[in-house]
Design an enzyme around this catalytic site. Structure first.
Site: not given
Ligand code: FMN
Length: 377
Positions: A29, A31, A65, A107, A192, A240, A342-343
């Protein structure tokens, strides 16, 4: 070449049928801070963003989220499911994801004392509380201290107010079902509200919602029970977690795994996404490729020791998982059953189709949209 990443996975459900998911690459997820009218309603951006990820081959696409009540938004531009008017625009997202043959998740969260902050967009003063005269609102938490030094003090929730928050989670879950989502993921991570109650760093309560692990996990357990009441037995419920605060006096994986084991054993929760952190400045976090995988492995092992395998709960891992071989190795070594991306998925929404190609999934079985058949994944 055999591969696990692109084998189907079933998220177990109380009715025994399970939710079939086409592959083990899930969207984490994220944002988008793209609610234009500050009313929690999804926009074309969300459709475009999640739609691309669905077309790009991820088995499970999870929306960001989404606040269970307006004061639980991280920022004013967050999604919400606190109102019936938000359901149809969410259903539009779900319908598109389903049209691509993917499972759709959302989420559900409450930011607690980390609510009312600036959206993380270029040039914003993110991580700080929005002043009341600029659209900010009062926040709530386990304690009345600021959750982070850069944030305003929160109001400690009374027991009666906690009951209202639990109801808000259940109401949002009911609306998520109305919108057609297949899975709800409860946000108990990243500092949170639920994490604020779980962690000894931010919970100094002396009532039944603080103190020992049973007290600190009570809000989570009540939210799970209330959501499970209204969330259909044909649909899986996920959580999560932040498995550690990465500091000695914070939350530790052993405690988190114990709570999760009981929720899985009770048949209430069947998908666990293992993240970490969110209540400190992050300076003690050893960020690097797959740095959170050992935490997922610990949760997987705790469940397995209790006789709870993938047929009881699917454990996914997340955090700097960027390429197919890395993801495949995590699964092949049994450290988790799925990966959340994620990213890397923002960099390339077609990550899953590319990864499948790299793992030599036969061309005709690549999980891309049919319109992209001629692309050289
Ligand atoms: C732009 C952005 C928004 C995110 N929003 C959320 C979110 O809404 N809920 C959440 O649990 N994690 C959020 N995260 C964390 C990601 O879900 C993920 O756990 C984190 O980026 C690490 O994974 P990655 O290395 O694959 O990016 C966000 C990360 C990014 C980069």
């Amino acid at each position: 070449m055999s591969h696990l990443l692109f084998t189907p996975v079933t998220l177990p459900t109380p009715d025994g049928h399970g939710l079939a998911v086409g592959n083990r690459a899930f969207v984490a997820p994220m944002c988008q801070y793209s609610v234009d009218d500050l009313d929690g309603v999804p926009t074309d951006w969300h459709l475009s963003h999640l739609g691309a990820l669905a077309a790009g081959g991820f088995g499970l696409v999870v929306a960001e989220a989404t606040a269970v009540e307006a004061r639980g938004r991280i920022s004013p531009k967050d999604l919400g499911l606190w109102d019936a008017g938000q359901v149809a625009p969410h259903a539009r997202l779900v319908d598109f994801i389903h049209g691509q043959g993917r499972a759709a998740g959302v989420q559900l969260g409450h930011a607690g004392g980390k609510a009312s902050t600036w959206p993380m967009l270029p040039g914003s003063d993110d991580g700080t509380t929005i002043p009341a005269d600029q659209g900010g609102w009062p926040t709530v938490s386990a304690d009345d201290a600021p959750v982070m030094p850069s944030m305003a003090a929160a109001g400690a929730l009374t027991e009666a107010q906690i009951a209202e928050v639990v109801d808000a989670f259940a109401g949002a879950a009911r609306r998520a079902d109305d919108a057609g989502y297949d899975v709800v993921q409860l946000h108990a991570a990243h500092g949170y509200l639920i994490h604020q109650f779980l962690s000894p760093l931010t919970n100094h309560r002396t009532d039944g919602y603080g103190g020992d692990l049973a007290g600190r996990s009570r809000l989570l357990r009540e939210v799970v029970a209330a959501v499970r009441e209204v969330w259909p037995d044909s649909k899986p419920l996920g959580i999560r977690v932040s498995a550690t605060d990465w500091v000695d006096d914070g939350l530790h994986v052993g405690e988190v795994a114990e709570v999760l084991r009981d929720l899985v054993a009770a048949g209430q929760v069947s998908w666990i996404d293992v993240s970490t952190g969110g209540l400190t400045d992050g300076s003690t976090i050893p960020v690097g490729p797959g740095y959170q995988v050992p935490l997922a492995q610990e949760v997987t092992r705790t469940l397995a020791d209790a006789g709870l395998g993938e047929d009881a709960a699917v454990v996914s891992t997340v955090g700097v998982i960027v390429d197919a071989t890395q993801a495949e190795t995590i699964l092949a070594t049994g450290q988790a059953h799925a990966v959340s991306i994620g990213r890397a998925a923002l960099v390339n929404p077609h990550w899953a189709a590319v990864a499948a190609s790299q793992l030599r999934v036969p061309r005709a079985e690549l999980p891309h949209a049919p319109q992209y058949f001629r692309a050289n994944f």
